[in-house]
Design an enzyme around this catalytic site. Structure first.
Site, PDB file in Angstrom:
ATOM      1  N   HIS A  43     -41.082  17.265   2.436  1.00  0.00           N
ATOM      2  CA  HIS A  43     -39.805  17.032   3.105  1.00  0.00           C
ATOM      3  C   HIS A  43     -39.868  17.588   4.517  1.00  0.00           C
ATOM      4  CE1 HIS A  43     -35.090  17.238   2.999  1.00  0.00           C
ATOM      5  NE2 HIS A  43     -35.565  16.684   4.091  1.00  0.00           N
ATOM      6  N   GLU A  97     -37.978  15.073  11.830  1.00  0.00           N
ATOM      7  CA  GLU A  97     -38.564  16.355  11.455  1.00  0.00           C
ATOM      8  C   GLU A  97     -39.237  17.034  12.642  1.00  0.00           C
ATOM      9  OE1 GLU A  97     -38.311  18.017   8.435  1.00  0.00           O
ATOM     10  OE2 GLU A  97     -36.794  16.464   8.132  1.00  0.00           O
ATOM     11  N   HIS A 101     -37.274  20.295  13.959  1.00  0.00           N
ATOM     12  CA  HIS A 101     -37.959  21.499  13.488  1.00  0.00           C
ATOM     13  C   HIS A 101     -39.266  21.782  14.234  1.00  0.00           C
ATOM     14  CE1 HIS A 101     -35.116  21.736  10.168  1.00  0.00           C
ATOM     15  NE2 HIS A 101     -35.363  20.468   9.885  1.00  0.00           N
TER      16      HIS A 101
END
Length: 219
Positions: A43, A97, A101
């Site tokens: 994930h 992502e 992040h």
């Protein structure tokens, strides 16, 4: 203006203080998060602070560039798929992502390095093997004791995971995500400084089938 030894010492200390402030740590550790299907899929790899907070969207000038991971796409589609849209190519999800992040760990790696690090961690963790060694087969459709799942992963990886669950339409608890903590170099698994505030699991849980696992929030 002439400076004596004391004056040079003061200037040196001021420079040192400025330098320390400039290179303040970007984050303390990572959460490496996987979700179950027939195997486990990535994930995300998320920088976090020891107090439970986390940085996000740290560099708007460093947008996702799919050409930097083009030769990794076949591997990413297998190991880091977009479960919310299984027929999709994954680019939107990987973009999210990286930009939310990955850009907060630019002191550690570039875009390609971010995805390579996550792929390496998945291989190192090998959650499916850890569970199967304990007699737990996620695809068997059976209920399993939560403590047995945690113990199997702890023995396989060396450190306790945090497991988040959701509740299916029949009211049964299902494993939703497995969090593991990784050092700030994104290399080694570590004891979690703090666990996330996810949805708790019951004493007995099941693993979702691929079809029922095909919902993933973009976190």
């Amino acid at each position: 203006m002439k400076l004596n030894g004391k004056g040079f010492l003061i200037i040196f200390l001021v420079i040192q203080c400025v330098t320390i402030l400039t290179v303040a740590k970007d984050f303390d550790f990572f959460y490496f998060v996987q979700q179950p299907a027939e195997d486990f899929s990535i994930h995300g790899l998320w920088p976090n602070y020891n107090d439970g907070t986390y940085p996000s969207n740290c560099d708007s000038t460093n947008s996702f560039d799919d050409s930097k991971v083009s030769d990794l796409e076949s591997v990413l589609q297998k190991e880091w798929p977009t479960l919310a849209c299984p027929s999709g190519d994954g680019l939107k999800f990987w973009r999210h992502e990286w930009e939310k992040h990955g850009t907060c760990a630019e002191s550690i790696f570039d875009e390609r390095g971010y995805f390579e690090a996550a792929l390496s961690l998945k291989k190192k963790a090998n959650l499916l093997r850890a569970l199967e060694h304990a007699g737990i087969r996620p695809a068997d459709g059976k209920f399993h004791k939560m403590e047995q799942i945690k113990d199997a992963i702890t023995k396989g990886v060396g450190y306790a995971p945090y497991i988040e669950c959701n509740v299916d339409s029949s009211g049964y608890h299902q494993v939703y995500q497995v969090y593991q903590c990784v050092d700030a170099s994104a290399t080694n698994f570590i004891e979690c400084p703090v666990f996330p505030h996810g949805r708790a699991c019951g004493n007995k849980v099941e693993f979702p089938s691929f079809s029922s696992a095909s919902s993933r929030d973009e976190l």
